[in-house]
Enzyme design. Structure first.
Site, PDB file in Angstrom:
ATOM      1  N   VAL A 141      18.872 -55.486 -32.273  1.00 43.09           N
ATOM      2  CA  VAL A 141      17.952 -56.147 -33.206  1.00 43.09           C
ATOM      3  C   VAL A 141      17.555 -55.186 -34.319  1.00 43.09           C
ATOM      4  CG1 VAL A 141      17.037 -57.756 -31.506  1.00 43.09           C
ATOM      5  CG2 VAL A 141      15.928 -55.543 -31.828  1.00 43.09           C
ATOM      6  N   ASN A 142      16.911 -55.773 -35.299  1.00 44.70           N
ATOM      7  CA  ASN A 142      16.433 -55.053 -36.457  1.00 44.70           C
ATOM      8  C   ASN A 142      15.356 -54.030 -36.108  1.00 44.70           C
ATOM      9  OD1 ASN A 142      16.991 -55.146 -39.054  1.00 44.70           O
ATOM     10  ND2 ASN A 142      15.643 -56.862 -39.581  1.00 44.70           N
ATOM     11  N   SER A 193      20.739 -50.679 -31.407  1.00 45.40           N
ATOM     12  CA  SER A 193      19.981 -50.488 -32.647  1.00 45.40           C
ATOM     13  C   SER A 193      19.658 -49.007 -32.784  1.00 45.40           C
ATOM     14  CB  SER A 193      18.651 -51.239 -32.599  1.00 45.40           C
ATOM     15  OG  SER A 193      18.803 -52.527 -32.092  1.00 45.40           O
ATOM     16  N   THR A 194      19.518 -48.538 -34.024  1.00 41.76           N
ATOM     17  CA  THR A 194      19.110 -47.144 -34.213  1.00 41.76           C
ATOM     18  C   THR A 194      17.623 -47.038 -33.944  1.00 41.76           C
ATOM     19  OG1 THR A 194      20.751 -46.924 -35.918  1.00 41.76           O
ATOM     20  CG2 THR A 194      19.078 -45.212 -35.813  1.00 41.76           C
ATOM     21  N   GLU A 206      25.571 -46.648 -32.919  1.00 44.50           N
ATOM     22  CA  GLU A 206      26.748 -47.092 -33.654  1.00 44.50           C
ATOM     23  C   GLU A 206      26.967 -46.212 -34.872  1.00 44.50           C
ATOM     24  OE1 GLU A 206      28.986 -49.481 -32.665  1.00 44.50           O
ATOM     25  OE2 GLU A 206      29.817 -48.151 -34.169  1.00 44.50           O
ATOM     26  N   LYS A 239      22.009 -39.849 -33.613  1.00 43.74           N
ATOM     27  CA  LYS A 239      22.251 -40.891 -34.604  1.00 43.74           C
ATOM     28  C   LYS A 239      21.431 -40.620 -35.872  1.00 43.74           C
ATOM     29  CE  LYS A 239      23.292 -44.486 -36.802  1.00 43.74           C
ATOM     30  NZ  LYS A 239      23.888 -45.778 -36.766  1.00 43.74           N
ATOM     31  N   LYS A 254      30.795 -37.574 -53.389  1.00 40.71           N
ATOM     32  CA  LYS A 254      30.881 -38.341 -54.635  1.00 40.71           C
ATOM     33  C   LYS A 254      29.494 -38.513 -55.226  1.00 40.71           C
ATOM     34  CE  LYS A 254      34.809 -41.303 -53.850  1.00 40.71           C
ATOM     35  NZ  LYS A 254      34.653 -41.690 -52.430  1.00 40.71           N
ATOM     36  N   VAL A 262      24.824 -43.080 -58.316  1.00 39.29           N
ATOM     37  CA  VAL A 262      23.491 -43.474 -58.774  1.00 39.29           C
ATOM     38  C   VAL A 262      22.456 -43.341 -57.644  1.00 39.29           C
ATOM     39  CG1 VAL A 262      24.220 -45.855 -58.372  1.00 39.29           C
ATOM     40  CG2 VAL A 262      22.221 -45.454 -59.751  1.00 39.29           C
ATOM     41  N   GLY A 273      22.453 -45.951 -50.786  1.00 37.28           N
ATOM     42  CA  GLY A 273      21.685 -47.101 -50.328  1.00 37.28           C
ATOM     43  C   GLY A 273      22.098 -47.426 -48.913  1.00 37.28           C
ATOM     44  N   CYS A 277      20.735 -47.740 -43.344  1.00 35.32           N
ATOM     45  CA  CYS A 277      20.519 -46.647 -42.391  1.00 35.32           C
ATOM     46  C   CYS A 277      19.910 -45.385 -42.977  1.00 35.32           C
ATOM     47  CB  CYS A 277      21.832 -46.266 -41.729  1.00 35.32           C
ATOM     48  SG  CYS A 277      22.435 -47.521 -40.612  1.00 35.32           S
ATOM     49  N   GLN A 295      18.093 -44.149 -45.569  1.00 35.75           N
ATOM     50  CA  GLN A 295      16.685 -43.958 -45.888  1.00 35.75           C
ATOM     51  C   GLN A 295      15.803 -44.178 -44.657  1.00 35.75           C
ATOM     52  OE1 GLN A 295      15.121 -44.771 -49.542  1.00 35.75           O
ATOM     53  NE2 GLN A 295      13.345 -45.927 -48.864  1.00 35.75           N
TER      54      GLN A 295
END
Ligand code: UDX
Length: 445
Positions: free
Chosen positions: A73-74, A114-115, A144, A203, A250, A253, A256, A259, A261
């Site tokens: 889950v989130n 989930s992390t 993961e 992780k 690389k 900009v 994103g 994970c 942040q």
């Protein structure tokens, strides 16, 4: 889970979610309509769905029947209360644990997918053992490491699989059951086992180290822009040092994704909660640098367009946080857009895989202005050439391959002059574009 089902036809995999629309989409007859865009995924779902891969909203039944349950889950960053803006919100994890405890009648292995911040397994264990009906639970951490856009490839051929468990006989038994699942396709020597806490922390740390590389190279991109150095050349030069290596250098900009942040903020929060100020500040700087890079990119657009973008049309090519995904979480594009909208620019977005509704949802979520204003200032186009028509400037926010093969002469002819390109991903051929007549500005050169 789809890859496990594909690689282990003898194991029945049931994916459950309360969200009926989401599950219906996963069951859509046309596999191209599944909710996640990921190269190779629809083929796998097509192969395994209905054979040993099922999608359902009957959560209780699935819990009841399962030997092993992956909690996926989130765990978003908390937007309220203690740890707001830093800590992970474990509300969904706890609700899951309570439901598992209530429904289970047989012993089960619970896998944290989930992390999670370090030591979450003990929370899980507490809930499972104190609210259950006498059944035994073994808790494993199995973070993961797949990256979006290459998820299927990463899962089929992982650098390593990490499994953390209790260092006693029962823990080892549970770990070996999970090892047997992965061993169907992953060589044994690539399956690492640790204690639960090491696995959880690994992780967060892996993501923090990767994000740190991006922030490091991005910090130097700014220095390059003030000197004659070119960041791509610098990256190539340092990347050939085998101790440093060529990957994740690389300039962009800004990073994103769901994970980097979140995980770094989590690390910062954990460090602070143990009173480790220097450790927390050290990692927080990775985020500060990333925010700076996004703002700097937007400011450069404004400065170049004669310090005013009010009423000017700026076209964004790309909205996803990286190529080959329709995921927009924490995408740099959102923040660059927000900054330009603050200056009352008109933005037109084209992204090959992101739906229009998602773009407005992302902007509305920031709550910087009303959704009416977002709708007035931001247009979404489904054709890139239309999107660029009459624009003052184009900004490349995602490194989609298709951008490289556009007819740039045709785009140039239909733009206002001088026609600017801000390449936030350094993917276009600067010399070629300048020969057409574009004014090109890339990150770090
Ligand atoms: C990351 C980790 O790589 C993965 O192991 C973990 O399981 C989840 O988090 P993901 O967020 O899917 O995966 O994408 P990743 O490829 O790591 O890229 C993250 C961000 O960094 C993207 O916005 C990407 O564009 C940016 N990036 C990456 C750069 O700006 N420069 C680089 O050199 C590499």
């Amino acid at each position: 889970m789809s890859v496990i089902a594909k690689q282990c036809p003898d194991i029945q995999v049931t994916v459950v979610d309360l969200n009926e629309a989401r599950i219906a989409a996963w069951n859509d007859e046309d596999v191209n309509n599944i909710p996640v865009y990921e190269p190779g995924l629809s083929e796998i779902v097509k192969e395994a769905r209905g054979r040993n891969l099922f999608f359902s909203t009957d959560v209780d039944k699935a819990i009841h029947e399962a030997d092993t349950i992956f909690i996926s889950v989130n765990t978003p960053t908390k937007t309220y209360g203690a740890g707001k803006g830093l800590a992970a919100d474990l509300k969904w994890i706890e609700l899951c644990a309570r439901q598992i405890a209530r429904v289970s009648k047989t012993d089960k292995i619970i896998v944290e997918k989930s992390t999670l911040p370090v030591r979450t397994a003990s929370t899980l264990k507490d809930i499972l053992t104190h609210t259950g009906n006498g059944t035994k639970f073994q808790i494993l951490s199995n973070p993961e490491f797949l990256a979006e856009g290459t998820a299927v490839k990463d899962l089929l051929n992982p650098d390593r699989v990490l499994i953390g468990g209790d260092q006693n006989e029962e823990g080892r038994k549970a770990m070996s059951a999970l090892i047997d699942v992965y061993a169907n396709w992953v060589p044994r020597e690539r399956i690492l086992t640790t204690n639960v806490w090491s696995s959880e922390l690994s992780k967060l740390t892996a993501n923090a180290f990767l994000a740190q590389r991006v922030s490091s190279i991005n910090s130097l991109s700014e220095l390059c822009e003030h000197t004659e150095a070119d960041i791509s050349e610098v990256a190539r030069a340092i990347g050939t040092d085998s101790r440093i290596g060529p990957k994740f250098l690389k300039a962009s900009v800004g990073f994103g994704g769901s994970c980097f942040q979140k995980d770094i903020l989590n690390l910062v929060y954990i460090a602070r909660s143990y009173g480790l100020t220097e450790v927390a500040d050290y990692w927080e700087q990775v985020i500060i640098m990333n925010d700076h890079q996004k703002r700097r990119f937007a400011n450069k657009i404004i400065r170049t367009l004669y310090n005013t973008v009010n009423g000017k049309k700026i076209t964004f090519l790309g909205w996803a946080f990286k190529k080959d995904t329709n995921d927009t979480r924490e995408s740099a594009a959102i923040y660059v857009a927000d900054h330009l909208l603050y200056e009352q620019a008109n933005i037109t977005v084209y992204d090959p895989k992101v739906h229009k509704e998602q773009i407005y949802t992302d902007l509305d979520y920031l709550a910087s202005r009303s959704s009416d204003v977002n709708e007035e200032l931001v247009q979404v186009e489904s054709d890139p050439y239309e999107a660029c028509k009459n624009a003052h400037a184009i900004a490349i926010l995602t490194e989609w391959d298709e951008f490289k093969s556009y007819d740039w002469k045709r785009i140039y002819d239909n733009m206002l002059k001088p026609a600017h390109i801000f390449d936030g991903r350094n993917i276009l051929d600067k010399q070629q574009l300048e020969a057409i007549g574009f004014k090109v500005s890339a990150v770090g050169s």
